[in-house]
Design an enzyme around this catalytic site. Sequence first.
Site, PDB file in Angstrom:
ATOM      1  N   SER A 136       0.736  -1.205   0.173  1.00 25.40           N
ATOM      2  CA  SER A 136      -0.073   0.063   0.006  1.00 25.40           C
ATOM      3  C   SER A 136       0.819   1.288  -0.043  1.00 25.40           C
ATOM      4  CB  SER A 136      -0.830   0.292   1.119  1.00 25.40           C
ATOM      5  OG  SER A 136      -1.470   1.336   1.564  1.00 25.40           O
ATOM      6  N   TYR A 160      -1.666   5.317  -4.197  1.00 29.13           N
ATOM      7  CA  TYR A 160      -2.854   6.521  -4.034  1.00 29.13           C
ATOM      8  C   TYR A 160      -1.966   7.507  -4.836  1.00 29.13           C
ATOM      9  CZ  TYR A 160      -5.679   4.049  -0.636  1.00 29.13           C
ATOM     10  OH  TYR A 160      -6.608   3.279  -0.271  1.00 29.13           O
ATOM     11  N   LYS A 293      -8.269  -0.637  -9.282  1.00 26.05           N
ATOM     12  CA  LYS A 293      -8.812  -1.373  -8.124  1.00 26.05           C
ATOM     13  C   LYS A 293      -9.970  -0.461  -7.573  1.00 26.05           C
ATOM     14  CE  LYS A 293      -7.869  -3.113  -3.577  1.00 26.05           C
ATOM     15  NZ  LYS A 293      -8.274  -2.062  -2.394  1.00 26.05           N
ATOM     16  N   SER A 315     -13.844  -4.695  -6.629  1.00 22.85           N
ATOM     17  CA  SER A 315     -13.870  -4.677  -5.250  1.00 22.85           C
ATOM     18  C   SER A 315     -14.736  -3.295  -4.589  1.00 22.85           C
ATOM     19  CB  SER A 315     -12.328  -4.320  -5.019  1.00 22.85           C
ATOM     20  OG  SER A 315     -11.986  -3.498  -3.569  1.00 22.85           O
ATOM     21  N   HIS A 317     -13.661  -2.393  -1.732  1.00 26.48           N
ATOM     22  CA  HIS A 317     -12.847  -1.846  -0.380  1.00 26.48           C
ATOM     23  C   HIS A 317     -13.272  -2.546   0.946  1.00 26.48           C
ATOM     24  CE1 HIS A 317      -9.391   0.993  -0.002  1.00 26.48           C
ATOM     25  NE2 HIS A 317      -9.672   0.959   1.033  1.00 26.48           N
ATOM     26  N   ASP A 355     -12.096  -8.699  -5.182  1.00 27.19           N
ATOM     27  CA  ASP A 355     -11.965  -8.806  -3.615  1.00 27.19           C
ATOM     28  C   ASP A 355     -13.197  -8.153  -3.037  1.00 27.19           C
ATOM     29  OD1 ASP A 355     -11.856  -6.036  -2.816  1.00 27.19           O
ATOM     30  OD2 ASP A 355      -9.487  -5.927  -2.903  1.00 27.19           O
ATOM     31  N   GLY A 357     -14.777  -9.866   0.581  1.00 27.35           N
ATOM     32  CA  GLY A 357     -15.318 -10.931   1.441  1.00 27.35           C
ATOM     33  C   GLY A 357     -14.954 -12.274   1.049  1.00 27.35           C
ATOM     34  N   ILE A 358     -13.756 -12.186   0.494  1.00 31.42           N
ATOM     35  CA  ILE A 358     -13.173 -13.585   0.497  1.00 31.42           C
ATOM     36  C   ILE A 358     -12.645 -14.108   1.808  1.00 31.42           C
ATOM     37  CG2 ILE A 358     -11.068 -15.050  -0.467  1.00 31.42           C
ATOM     38  CD1 ILE A 358     -13.009 -14.455  -2.835  1.00 31.42           C
TER      39      ILE A 358
HETATM   40  C1  LIG Z   1      -6.919  -1.898   7.499  1.00 31.17           C
HETATM   41  C2  LIG Z   1      -7.219  -2.168   6.036  1.00 31.17           C
HETATM   42  C3  LIG Z   1      -6.543  -1.155   5.093  1.00 31.17           C
HETATM   43  C4  LIG Z   1      -6.412  -1.104   3.820  1.00 31.17           C
HETATM   44  N1  LIG Z   1      -5.573  -0.283   3.105  1.00 31.17           N
HETATM   45  C5  LIG Z   1      -5.913  -0.087   1.816  1.00 31.17           C
HETATM   46  C6  LIG Z   1      -4.831   0.584   1.127  1.00 31.17           C
HETATM   47  O1  LIG Z   1      -4.163   1.353   1.718  1.00 31.17           O
HETATM   48  N2  LIG Z   1      -5.177   0.641  -0.213  1.00 31.17           N
HETATM   49  C7  LIG Z   1      -6.108  -0.071  -0.786  1.00 31.17           C
HETATM   50  O2  LIG Z   1      -6.260  -0.297  -2.275  1.00 31.17           O
HETATM   51  N3  LIG Z   1      -6.876  -0.983  -0.306  1.00 31.17           N
HETATM   52  C8  LIG Z   1      -6.762  -0.920   0.949  1.00 31.17           C
HETATM   53  N4  LIG Z   1      -7.641  -1.556   1.876  1.00 31.17           N
HETATM   54  C9  LIG Z   1      -8.768  -2.519   1.032  1.00 31.17           C
HETATM   55  C10 LIG Z   1      -8.238  -4.057   0.571  1.00 31.17           C
HETATM   56  O3  LIG Z   1      -7.129  -3.785  -0.137  1.00 31.17           O
HETATM   57  C11 LIG Z   1      -9.230  -4.844   0.134  1.00 31.17           C
HETATM   58  O4  LIG Z   1      -9.745  -4.178  -0.888  1.00 31.17           O
HETATM   59  C12 LIG Z   1     -10.080  -5.183   1.214  1.00 31.17           C
HETATM   60  O5  LIG Z   1      -9.815  -5.366   2.519  1.00 31.17           O
HETATM   61  C13 LIG Z   1     -10.825  -6.623   0.879  1.00 31.17           C
HETATM   62  O6  LIG Z   1     -12.001  -6.760   1.488  1.00 31.17           O
HETATM   63  P1  LIG Z   1     -11.972  -7.975   2.787  1.00 31.17           P
HETATM   64  O7  LIG Z   1     -11.029  -7.397   3.938  1.00 31.17           O
HETATM   65  O8  LIG Z   1     -13.308  -8.349   2.983  1.00 31.17           O
HETATM   66  O9  LIG Z   1     -10.992  -9.282   2.392  1.00 31.17           O
HETATM   67  C14 LIG Z   1      -7.446  -1.919   3.123  1.00 31.17           C
HETATM   68  C15 LIG Z   1      -8.289  -2.869   4.104  1.00 31.17           C
HETATM   69  C16 LIG Z   1      -8.067  -2.889   5.511  1.00 31.17           C
HETATM   70  C17 LIG Z   1      -8.955  -4.110   5.899  1.00 31.17           C
HETATM   71  O1  LIG Z   2      -8.223   2.376   5.499  1.00 26.82           O
HETATM   72  C1  LIG Z   2      -8.199   2.196   4.313  1.00 26.82           C
HETATM   73  O2  LIG Z   2      -9.428   1.298   3.910  1.00 26.82           O
HETATM   74  C2  LIG Z   2      -7.298   2.609   3.386  1.00 26.82           C
HETATM   75  O3  LIG Z   2      -7.524   2.181   2.063  1.00 26.82           O
HETATM   76  C3  LIG Z   2      -6.473   3.537   3.611  1.00 26.82           C
HETATM   77  C4  LIG Z   2      -6.514   5.020   3.141  1.00 26.82           C
HETATM   78  C5  LIG Z   2      -5.691   5.866   3.592  1.00 26.82           C
HETATM   79  C6  LIG Z   2      -4.539   5.425   4.339  1.00 26.82           C
HETATM   80  C7  LIG Z   2      -4.496   4.146   4.838  1.00 26.82           C
HETATM   81  C8  LIG Z   2      -5.281   3.149   4.425  1.00 26.82           C
END
Ligand SMILES: Cc1cc2nc3c(=O)[nH]c(=O)nc-3n(C[C@H](O)[C@H](O)[C@H](O)COP(=O)(O)O)c2cc1C
Ligand SMILES: O=C(O)C(=O)c1ccccc1
Length: 432
Positions: A136, A160, A293, A315, A317, A355, A357-358
């Site tokens: 990330s 980002y 994404k 996704s 997210h 992604d 919910g997997i």
């Molecule tokens: C704590 C956390 C931080 C995340 N940070 C990012 C991120 O920095 N960039 C991003 O594209 N997705 C981020 N995501 C989303 C994940 O890449 C992913 O799309 C999502 O967790 C998938 O769903 P799931 O948690 O149900 O498997 C984050 C998810 C979580 C749980």
């Molecule tokens: O928290 C998140 O889901 C996420 O994508 C994120 C966004 C900014 C900074 C860190 C994580």
Amino acid sequence: MSNVSSDGIPQWGTYMREIYLSGKGPEPLGTVVFEEIEKKAIEKLKDQPGSFLYSGGSAGTWSTYTGNTIAMNKFRIIPRMLVPCNNRDLRVTLFGVTYPSPLLLGPVGVQGTFTAEGEYAPAKAAAKLGVPFIMSSASTRSIEQVAQASGNGPRWYQLYWPRHEEVTLSLLKRAKENGFTGLVLTLDTMSLGWRPHDLERSYLPFGHGVGTQVGSSDPVFMSRLGRKPTDDIPEFPYDAVAKQKLLVEGDPAAKEAAQLGYAWLAEANFGFYRSWEDVKPVRDAWEGPLILKGIQHVDDAEMAIDIGADGIVVSNHGGRQLDGAIPSIYALESIMKSQKVRAAQKSGKFTVMFDSGIRTGSDIIKAMALGAQAVLLGRPWVYGAALAGQEGVEQVIKIILADLDVSLAQAGLKGVADVLGRADQILTKVDF
Ligand SMILES: Cc1cc2nc3c(=O)[nH]c(=O)nc-3n(C[C@H](O)[C@H](O)[C@H](O)COP(=O)(O)O)c2cc1C
Ligand SMILES: O=C(O)C(=O)c1ccccc1
């Protein structure tokens, strides 16, 4: 995985035998059940107020988060009998590279809030098992540090989108030089979603300089601020309450961290919305595969093809951005009805991933049957990392891939190639 079939195919299912034979159950997490791992993570992180609710939390009423699972459970697999499915082959080829399974670790920010190992935990675990790790932009370690931890492991970088092109170019250069082969451009986080639990606690790690390390190690970003890049990493455990108190009291170090943090958030465009036009310069600046994404609408999937992206991640997210959004698996189902998407996928020029919910092997079968060539995992490995760092992530990967392997056999499927795009044959939808 040490066990491979005589024709060299990794046999993930042997992990099940390993657990039975050990006599000790599954280690180090002590369970193979997602909900139990989640409960343990809640317990472990409870002395860090807000931390679990940040990593596990979702937007609004969590309707999208829960909907992802509810919808996943509407799809059911119809098993076939007497299919000689020995030595299941889980391998997939994405962008010309063959990986041992269709699983990737999805990008997750601010990992230093839940494990002392930060992003090294998933980077090392993924490398050991040959699973691609997506780093990330909001990491608590630099691109170079993660690359070092990942070694020869496959890795992609999630962007980002910086406001200034020179910063984008610097990040892409660092990613390329450090062996990140894919670029994942996240479209659904132009600002943070409405997250009640974080709002209740004013829980925003960036304000304390946590999750800004890709920026603080970047020469171009830092020189714009008149500063030198640094390799500093945040301390663990991360005490959001204490840090916020220092900040409100006007502590100079806390103020400096906050300035840098907000500068990075502003650079990463939080609160600034882009258009399809803006994708072009990123496309031009990155020679490798570009993956968009956060796609949920069929028209956006088709736009991704038109703009020259190499793939998408369908996704929402993990329910953390738009509360009330469509379950991601329904979005996948509808996107794969597009002739244009199917044709692009079939030509080999466009890769569809999924992604949100997997949780189990069967979930992977469902997503692949609907047309996803690979899936990203979020919360499950996050909790594994929170509980046991690298080893915890390794166990979570082994659990889900062993489950996938065993479940393929139960369904009478010889491997993932047998599954891809065959929802008509393999799946039905229940209405309870
Ligand atoms: C704590 C956390 C931080 C995340 N940070 C990012 C991120 O920095 N960039 C991003 O594209 N997705 C981020 N995501 C989303 C994940 O890449 C992913 O799309 C999502 O967790 C998938 O769903 P799931 O948690 O149900 O498997 C984050 C998810 C979580 C749980
Ligand atoms: O928290 C998140 O889901 C996420 O994508 C994120 C966004 C900014 C900074 C860190 C994580």
